[in-house]
Design an enzyme around this catalytic site. Structure first.
Site, short mmCIF file in Angstrom:
data_model
loop_
_atom_site.label_atom_id
_atom_site.label_comp_id
_atom_site.label_asym_id
_atom_site.label_seq_id
_atom_site.Cartn_x
_atom_site.Cartn_y
_atom_site.Cartn_z
N LYS A 1 15.69 0.39 4.68
CA LYS A 1 15.03 0.60 3.38
C LYS A 1 15.21 2.53 3.54
O LYS A 1 15.68 3.27 2.73
CB LYS A 1 13.88 0.49 3.74
CG LYS A 1 12.53 1.15 2.20
CD LYS A 1 13.45 0.72 0.71
CE LYS A 1 11.80 1.67 0.30
NZ LYS A 1 12.70 1.35 -1.17
N LEU B 1 0.53 -1.15 0.44
CA LEU B 1 0.53 0.33 0.05
C LEU B 1 0.81 1.65 -0.07
O LEU B 1 2.32 1.46 0.11
CB LEU B 1 -1.10 -0.28 1.41
CG LEU B 1 -1.83 -1.22 1.55
CD1 LEU B 1 -2.69 -0.90 2.45
CD2 LEU B 1 -2.16 -1.61 0.15
P1 NAD Z 1 0.66 1.91 -6.08
O1 NAD Z 1 -0.01 4.04 -5.44
O2 NAD Z 1 1.02 2.07 -7.12
O3 NAD Z 1 -0.21 1.34 -5.15
C1 NAD Z 1 -0.96 1.43 -4.60
C2 NAD Z 1 -1.73 0.97 -4.46
O4 NAD Z 1 -2.59 0.40 -3.65
C3 NAD Z 1 -3.43 1.05 -5.44
O5 NAD Z 1 -3.69 0.42 -6.33
C4 NAD Z 1 -4.79 1.92 -4.27
O6 NAD Z 1 -5.19 1.03 -4.90
C5 NAD Z 1 -4.45 0.34 -3.41
N1 NAD Z 1 -4.89 0.70 -2.01
C6 NAD Z 1 -4.71 1.96 -1.30
N2 NAD Z 1 -5.33 1.47 0.36
C7 NAD Z 1 -5.94 0.13 -0.33
C8 NAD Z 1 -6.46 0.05 0.46
N3 NAD Z 1 -7.32 0.11 1.58
N4 NAD Z 1 -7.22 -1.58 0.00
C9 NAD Z 1 -6.93 -2.34 -0.45
N5 NAD Z 1 -5.73 -1.56 -2.10
C10 NAD Z 1 -5.74 -0.22 -1.54
O7 NAD Z 1 1.93 2.61 -5.16
P2 NAD Z 1 3.18 1.40 -5.70
O8 NAD Z 1 3.81 2.88 -5.84
O9 NAD Z 1 2.95 0.25 -6.18
O10 NAD Z 1 4.02 1.62 -4.22
C11 NAD Z 1 4.18 0.80 -3.31
C12 NAD Z 1 4.63 0.93 -2.04
O11 NAD Z 1 5.66 0.05 -2.40
C13 NAD Z 1 4.59 2.18 -1.49
O12 NAD Z 1 5.08 2.22 0.03
C14 NAD Z 1 5.63 3.07 -2.32
O13 NAD Z 1 6.81 4.18 -1.23
C15 NAD Z 1 6.92 1.35 -2.32
N6 NAD Z 1 7.64 1.65 -2.83
C16 NAD Z 1 7.49 2.14 -4.60
C17 NAD Z 1 8.35 1.93 -5.81
C18 NAD Z 1 8.33 2.01 -7.38
O14 NAD Z 1 9.21 2.27 -7.99
N7 NAD Z 1 6.65 2.33 -7.19
C19 NAD Z 1 9.59 1.38 -5.14
C20 NAD Z 1 10.49 0.72 -3.92
C21 NAD Z 1 9.01 0.91 -2.88
#
Ligand code: NAD
Length: 294
Positions: free
Chosen positions: A171, A65
């Protein structure tokens, strides 16, 4: 093969879940956005209509999330998922959140007999698609051992940083350093170009000299220097400025919590904050170069 509930199918969670599906696991998925679910059901996963439905009889629960408030809301807040998860289940919480939130949720899980690890990732969307993520785990060694066969289907390097919350601390330290290095690399390249150097020539020199770092080797912020870097694609895709800002905010919180001093991390946070306020929050974080470029 395990029965897995996967919650949060965004940029990272979507491809991670897809890799588990392809590995033959029995996957039930849920996201607030229906479009995110479709790719997974097309690949053979089953869709749940709520998060509570998804975890019914799941042996393993995985969440990915956006931030702390979403994770606390899911497990302990309005969704109260912990009261729906079976007590012999294993929870892998992969979002990047504050170490305090990770510990709070892990303690609440433990009080119900549920094993939980924090397992934030490094490696970006490319690593999520390729199944080559780095997992940085906090929690019991026994819970990590049980999670290993599943983590190995999504990642290549798996580290045990320490007790609950330690994965998040490691991290955050890594991403603070990444933010500082990207801003520093941008400043150095802009200085060289302002003094007449070719950015590619300067990058090649730095990449083989003592200033070398991940940005100069693999993720150069100057457009055109590296064909596949976000900089050469108008800073689209990659790791967003606002996500970097979130992680630098977590570093500032952790520093306050531990009375640690992070002047460079705080400076980087201000730079990314200014850059975001100028309307660049959704661009890749290497676009910080534009703050320095003449
Ligand atoms: P994103 O916003 O693309 O995806 C998050 C998803 O969670 C969305 O699809 C949203 O609809 C869903 N969501 C939110 N609340 C919810 C709930 N209560 N129930 C069900 N679904 C719910 O974000 P992301 O890029 O996938 O990143 C996710 C995590 O990974 C973050 O914490 C981010 O910091 C970390 N991260 C991201 C990257 C990157 O390059 N994007 C790299 C490393 C770590």
């Amino acid at each position: 093969m395990s029965r897995i509930a996967f919650i949060g199918l965004g940029h990272m969670g979507g491809p991670m879940a897809l890799n588990l599906c392809r590995a033959g696991h029995d996957l039930v998925v849920f996201d607030l956005v229906p479009a995110a679910i479709k790719t997974l059901t097309d690949a053979g996963a089953r869709a749940a209509s709520t998060a509570q439905d998804a975890v019914k009889s799941a042996e393993v629960v995985i969440s990915m999330l956006p931030a702390s408030q979403h994770v606390e809301g899911l497990y302990m807040g309005e969704t109260d998922l912990l009261s729906h998860i079976g007590s012999s289940s294993l929870v892998l919480e992969c979002s990047t959140i504050s170490p305090e939130s990770a510990r709070k949720v892990a303690q609440a899980a433990q009080a119900r007999g549920i094993r939980m690890i924090d397992a934030p990732v490094s490696g970006g969307t490319g690593g999520a698609v390729a199944g080559t993520l780095t997992f940085i785990v906090g929690g019991d060694a026994e819970a990590l051992a049980a999670a290993m066969p599943i983590l190995e289907k999504m990642g290549k390097n798996i580290f045990h940083a320490g007790a609950a919350g330690a994965g998040q601390v490691a991290k955050i330290c890594n991403n603070m350093l990444l933010g500082i290095l990207m801003a520093g690399t941008s400043e150095a390249l802009a200085l060289g170009v302002a003094n007449g150097l070719d950015p590619k020539v300067l990058s090649d020199i730095i990449a083989k000299s003592s200033g070398r770092n991940w940005a100069t080797e693999l993720y150069n912020p100057w457009p055109g220097v590296m064909e596949n870097a976000p900089a050469s694609k108008d800073y689209a895709g990659g790791f967003g400025v606002d996500l970097m800002l979130k992680d630098l905010g977590l570093a500032a919180e952790s520093a306050l919590h531990a009375r640690a001093t992070i002047p460079l991390g705080e400076l980087a946070r201000n730079l990314y904050s200014l850059h975001s306020a100028q309307g660049n929050g959704r661009l890749d974080f290497s676009s910080i170069l534009n703050l320095f470029k003449k």
